[in-house]
Write an enzyme that holds these catalytic residues in place. Structure first.
Site, PDB file in Angstrom:
ATOM      1  N   ILE A  23      85.821 -24.277 -17.623  1.00  0.00           N
ATOM      2  CA  ILE A  23      86.061 -23.233 -16.615  1.00  0.00           C
ATOM      3  C   ILE A  23      87.548 -22.877 -16.553  1.00  0.00           C
ATOM      4  O   ILE A  23      87.910 -21.702 -16.409  1.00  0.00           O
ATOM      5  CB  ILE A  23      85.563 -23.709 -15.230  1.00  0.00           C
ATOM      6  CG1 ILE A  23      84.058 -23.987 -15.271  1.00  0.00           C
ATOM      7  CG2 ILE A  23      85.897 -22.668 -14.159  1.00  0.00           C
ATOM      8  CD1 ILE A  23      83.514 -24.730 -14.033  1.00  0.00           C
ATOM      9  N   ASP A  68      99.556 -34.553 -15.110  1.00  0.00           N
ATOM     10  CA  ASP A  68      98.429 -35.299 -14.551  1.00  0.00           C
ATOM     11  C   ASP A  68      98.442 -34.976 -13.053  1.00  0.00           C
ATOM     12  O   ASP A  68      99.361 -35.390 -12.333  1.00  0.00           O
ATOM     13  CB  ASP A  68      98.641 -36.796 -14.801  1.00  0.00           C
ATOM     14  CG  ASP A  68      97.603 -37.657 -14.093  1.00  0.00           C
ATOM     15  OD1 ASP A  68      96.763 -37.112 -13.354  1.00  0.00           O
ATOM     16  OD2 ASP A  68      97.647 -38.893 -14.281  1.00  0.00           O
ATOM     17  N   ASN A  95      91.796 -26.469 -10.660  1.00  0.00           N
ATOM     18  CA  ASN A  95      90.512 -26.639 -11.345  1.00  0.00           C
ATOM     19  C   ASN A  95      90.311 -28.027 -11.939  1.00  0.00           C
ATOM     20  O   ASN A  95      89.177 -28.482 -12.082  1.00  0.00           O
ATOM     21  CB  ASN A  95      90.471 -25.579 -12.463  1.00  0.00           C
ATOM     22  CG  ASN A  95      89.414 -25.828 -13.500  1.00  0.00           C
ATOM     23  OD1 ASN A  95      88.249 -25.518 -13.275  1.00  0.00           O
ATOM     24  ND2 ASN A  95      89.798 -26.377 -14.657  1.00  0.00           N
ATOM     25  N   SER A 147      85.649 -26.931  -5.994  1.00  0.00           N
ATOM     26  CA  SER A 147      84.731 -27.940  -5.482  1.00  0.00           C
ATOM     27  C   SER A 147      83.523 -27.934  -6.414  1.00  0.00           C
ATOM     28  O   SER A 147      83.689 -27.845  -7.645  1.00  0.00           O
ATOM     29  CB  SER A 147      84.374 -27.645  -4.021  1.00  0.00           C
ATOM     30  OG  SER A 147      83.414 -28.552  -3.551  1.00  0.00           O
ATOM     31  N   TYR A 161      82.003 -38.551  -7.036  1.00  0.00           N
ATOM     32  CA  TYR A 161      82.235 -37.140  -7.373  1.00  0.00           C
ATOM     33  C   TYR A 161      81.898 -36.257  -6.172  1.00  0.00           C
ATOM     34  O   TYR A 161      82.691 -35.393  -5.777  1.00  0.00           O
ATOM     35  CB  TYR A 161      81.367 -36.759  -8.579  1.00  0.00           C
ATOM     36  CG  TYR A 161      81.557 -35.335  -9.043  1.00  0.00           C
ATOM     37  CD1 TYR A 161      82.646 -34.969  -9.817  1.00  0.00           C
ATOM     38  CD2 TYR A 161      80.626 -34.341  -8.709  1.00  0.00           C
ATOM     39  CE1 TYR A 161      82.819 -33.652 -10.246  1.00  0.00           C
ATOM     40  CE2 TYR A 161      80.792 -33.032  -9.132  1.00  0.00           C
ATOM     41  CZ  TYR A 161      81.890 -32.690  -9.911  1.00  0.00           C
ATOM     42  OH  TYR A 161      82.055 -31.389 -10.319  1.00  0.00           O
ATOM     43  N   LYS A 165      84.358 -33.842  -3.829  1.00  0.00           N
ATOM     44  CA  LYS A 165      84.168 -32.391  -3.755  1.00  0.00           C
ATOM     45  C   LYS A 165      83.878 -31.921  -2.314  1.00  0.00           C
ATOM     46  O   LYS A 165      84.245 -30.808  -1.939  1.00  0.00           O
ATOM     47  CB  LYS A 165      83.052 -31.956  -4.715  1.00  0.00           C
ATOM     48  CG  LYS A 165      83.386 -32.196  -6.202  1.00  0.00           C
ATOM     49  CD  LYS A 165      84.596 -31.398  -6.658  1.00  0.00           C
ATOM     50  CE  LYS A 165      84.833 -31.462  -8.161  1.00  0.00           C
ATOM     51  NZ  LYS A 165      85.979 -30.676  -8.610  1.00  0.00           N
ATOM     52  N   VAL A 194      77.298 -25.588 -15.160  1.00  0.00           N
ATOM     53  CA  VAL A 194      78.060 -24.674 -16.013  1.00  0.00           C
ATOM     54  C   VAL A 194      78.158 -25.276 -17.417  1.00  0.00           C
ATOM     55  O   VAL A 194      78.383 -26.483 -17.554  1.00  0.00           O
ATOM     56  CB  VAL A 194      79.502 -24.467 -15.465  1.00  0.00           C
ATOM     57  CG1 VAL A 194      80.187 -23.324 -16.207  1.00  0.00           C
ATOM     58  CG2 VAL A 194      79.491 -24.201 -13.961  1.00  0.00           C
ATOM     59  N   THR A 196      79.956 -26.490 -20.034  1.00  0.00           N
ATOM     60  CA  THR A 196      81.324 -26.940 -20.331  1.00  0.00           C
ATOM     61  C   THR A 196      81.252 -28.365 -20.898  1.00  0.00           C
ATOM     62  O   THR A 196      80.201 -29.011 -20.825  1.00  0.00           O
ATOM     63  CB  THR A 196      82.204 -27.012 -19.052  1.00  0.00           C
ATOM     64  OG1 THR A 196      81.757 -28.111 -18.259  1.00  0.00           O
ATOM     65  CG2 THR A 196      82.172 -25.732 -18.248  1.00  0.00           C
TER      66      THR A 196
HETATM   67  N1  LIG Z   1      80.613 -27.986 -15.502  1.00  0.00           N
HETATM   68  C1  LIG Z   1      79.969 -28.008 -14.367  1.00  0.00           C
HETATM   69  O1  LIG Z   1      78.732 -27.971 -14.351  1.00  0.00           O
HETATM   70  C2  LIG Z   1      80.736 -28.044 -13.055  1.00  0.00           C
HETATM   71  C3  LIG Z   1      80.003 -27.859 -11.878  1.00  0.00           C
HETATM   72  C4  LIG Z   1      80.690 -27.862 -10.645  1.00  0.00           C
HETATM   73  C5  LIG Z   1      82.047 -28.055 -10.625  1.00  0.00           C
HETATM   74  N2  LIG Z   1      82.738 -28.245 -11.783  1.00  0.00           N
HETATM   75  C6  LIG Z   1      84.179 -28.451 -11.680  1.00  0.00           C
HETATM   76  O2  LIG Z   1      84.851 -27.514 -12.495  1.00  0.00           O
HETATM   77  C7  LIG Z   1      86.134 -28.030 -12.843  1.00  0.00           C
HETATM   78  C8  LIG Z   1      86.345 -27.840 -14.322  1.00  0.00           C
HETATM   79  O3  LIG Z   1      85.421 -28.634 -15.033  1.00  0.00           O
HETATM   80  P1  LIG Z   1      84.723 -28.172 -16.394  1.00  0.00           P
HETATM   81  O4  LIG Z   1      83.279 -28.165 -16.145  1.00  0.00           O
HETATM   82  O5  LIG Z   1      85.369 -26.976 -16.932  1.00  0.00           O
HETATM   83  O6  LIG Z   1      84.965 -29.468 -17.302  1.00  0.00           O
HETATM   84  P2  LIG Z   1      86.093 -29.836 -18.352  1.00  0.00           P
HETATM   85  O7  LIG Z   1      85.975 -31.289 -18.553  1.00  0.00           O
HETATM   86  O8  LIG Z   1      86.008 -28.925 -19.527  1.00  0.00           O
HETATM   87  O9  LIG Z   1      87.452 -29.466 -17.565  1.00  0.00           O
HETATM   88  C9  LIG Z   1      88.200 -30.348 -16.818  1.00  0.00           C
HETATM   89  C10 LIG Z   1      89.652 -30.194 -17.233  1.00  0.00           C
HETATM   90  O10 LIG Z   1      90.470 -30.951 -16.350  1.00  0.00           O
HETATM   91  C11 LIG Z   1      91.424 -31.649 -17.122  1.00  0.00           C
HETATM   92  N3  LIG Z   1      91.818 -32.851 -16.416  1.00  0.00           N
HETATM   93  C12 LIG Z   1      91.095 -33.976 -16.189  1.00  0.00           C
HETATM   94  N4  LIG Z   1      91.826 -34.871 -15.510  1.00  0.00           N
HETATM   95  C13 LIG Z   1      93.045 -34.316 -15.303  1.00  0.00           C
HETATM   96  C14 LIG Z   1      94.220 -34.761 -14.669  1.00  0.00           C
HETATM   97  N5  LIG Z   1      94.313 -35.976 -14.109  1.00  0.00           N
HETATM   98  N6  LIG Z   1      95.280 -33.915 -14.629  1.00  0.00           N
HETATM   99  C15 LIG Z   1      95.221 -32.690 -15.202  1.00  0.00           C
HETATM  100  N7  LIG Z   1      94.123 -32.225 -15.827  1.00  0.00           N
HETATM  101  C16 LIG Z   1      93.042 -33.032 -15.882  1.00  0.00           C
HETATM  102  C17 LIG Z   1      90.723 -31.963 -18.436  1.00  0.00           C
HETATM  103  O11 LIG Z   1      91.641 -32.207 -19.480  1.00  0.00           O
HETATM  104  C18 LIG Z   1      89.908 -30.693 -18.655  1.00  0.00           C
HETATM  105  O12 LIG Z   1      90.654 -29.729 -19.383  1.00  0.00           O
HETATM  106  C19 LIG Z   1      86.138 -29.495 -12.388  1.00  0.00           C
HETATM  107  O13 LIG Z   1      86.860 -29.627 -11.171  1.00  0.00           O
HETATM  108  C20 LIG Z   1      84.669 -29.797 -12.171  1.00  0.00           C
HETATM  109  O14 LIG Z   1      84.470 -30.816 -11.229  1.00  0.00           O
HETATM  110  C21 LIG Z   1      82.112 -28.240 -13.005  1.00  0.00           C
END
Ligand SMILES: NC(=O)c1ccc[n+]([C@@H]2O[C@H](COP(=O)([O-])OP(=O)(O)OC[C@H]3O[C@@H](n4cnc5c(N)ncnc54)[C@H](O)[C@@H]3O)[C@@H](O)[C@H]2O)c1
Length: 256
Positions: A23, A68, A95, A147, A161, A165, A194, A196
């Site tokens: 995302i 981080d 994000n 969230s 988790y 959130k 999503v 990802t």
């Molecule tokens: N994919 C889903 O179904 C879904 C659903 C609801 C919410 N989300 C939320 O969307 C957001 C993005 O997740 P995504 O699905 O794109 O997954 P993703 O794993 O591709 O993205 C997460 C990103 O955060 C980075 N990251 C992790 N820990 C970190 C840290 N300590 N400091 C800096 N960067 C860090 C990772 O390197 C990665 O690029 C997250 O907050 C996740 O909880 C995702």
């Protein structure tokens, strides 16, 4: 997924954390397409730099920062660098996040708990703190926190988790009330399933599991990262000037 919506963010500066994948990557690209200067932050410099190179080749002003988000010092430095290079911060999309191991609450270790809360909750708090200090000085800004549908209802096996959130929504709403008068809008998004890399950790990469998950969604499919990015850009826009402190579910109807 084709979108018929476009934004003009020329002259704006947008920061995305966790911008190397999923995302965050889709949102960084969407800000770039809209003409914004984009700050890409993440805990994996190589991946962030790869994205930065691609965006720069397409004419976007970019800054890649290793950060981080669980580290307050690194976040402080990320905002300082942003201001040093671009002079302001218009939009911030917090994000970055991690998934917890799927297990009963009694089996979750303290280290696992601390990691998830440290990134998903303290990370958002750290980012907001330094973004807000800058936005207060400027007198404007928009913050969007990530969230989840796991922040709107319980998630069996994923209590850390889900707790992180839910807490992001409390943080978002409380801060939104504090800064509404100061020209700073703060909202949260709550994505559903999503496509990802994170979703792969939930499904274990199994197509059968993904198919079963999709059946739980009224729209009968996963969201694409670009569909989440669309909502982030809308929340930043002049089309959302009175949208304050909201938790926007983008989940194909699953939490309805
Ligand atoms: N994919 C889903 O179904 C879904 C659903 C609801 C919410 N989300 C939320 O969307 C957001 C993005 O997740 P995504 O699905 O794109 O997954 P993703 O794993 O591709 O993205 C997460 C990103 O955060 C980075 N990251 C992790 N820990 C970190 C840290 N300590 N400091 C800096 N960067 C860090 C990772 O390197 C990665 O690029 C997250 O907050 C996740 O909880 C995702």
């Amino acid at each position: 997924m084709d979108s018929d919506v476009s934004y003009n963010y020329q002259g704006k500066v947008a920061l995305v954390t966790g911008a190397a994948s999923g995302i965050g990557l889709a949102t960084a690209k969407a800000f770039a397409v809209a003409g914004a200067a984009v700050v890409l932050a993440g805990n994996n410099l190589g991946d962030i730099q790869k994205v930065a190179k691609e965006l720069a080749e397409n004419g976007t002003q970019v800054l890649a920062i290793e950060c981080d988000v669980a580290s307050e010092d690194q976040v402080k430095n990320m905002i300082a660098k942003t201001i040093e290079v671009f002079g302001k911060l218009d939009f911030a999309y917090n994000n970055a996040g991690v998934m917890s191991r799927n297990t009963e609450t009694s089996d979750l270790t303290t280290d696992e708990w601390n990691l998830v809360i440290g990134v998903n909750l303290s990370g958002v708090r750290n980012c907001m703190k330094y973004q807000l200090l800058q936005m207060k000085q400027q007198g404007h800004g928009v913050i969007i926190n990530c969230s989840s549908m796991g922040g709107l209802r319980g998630a069996k096996g994923l209590s850390a988790y889900s707790a992180s959130k839910f807490a992001v929504l409390g943080l978002t709403r409380s801060a939104a009330l504090e800064y509404a008068e100061q020209g700073i809008r703060i909202n949260a998004i709550c994505p559903g399933f999503v496509h990802t890399p994170m979703e792969q950790t939930v499904s274990g990469g199994s197509l059968d599991v993904l198919t079963e998950m999709a059946k739980m969604v009224p729209a009968k499919r996963f969201c694409e990262p670009e569909e989440i990015a669309d909502s982030v850009l809308w929340l930043c826009s002049s089309g959302a000037t009175m949208v304050i402190g909201q938790s926007l579910a983008i989940d194909g109807g699953i939490t309805t």
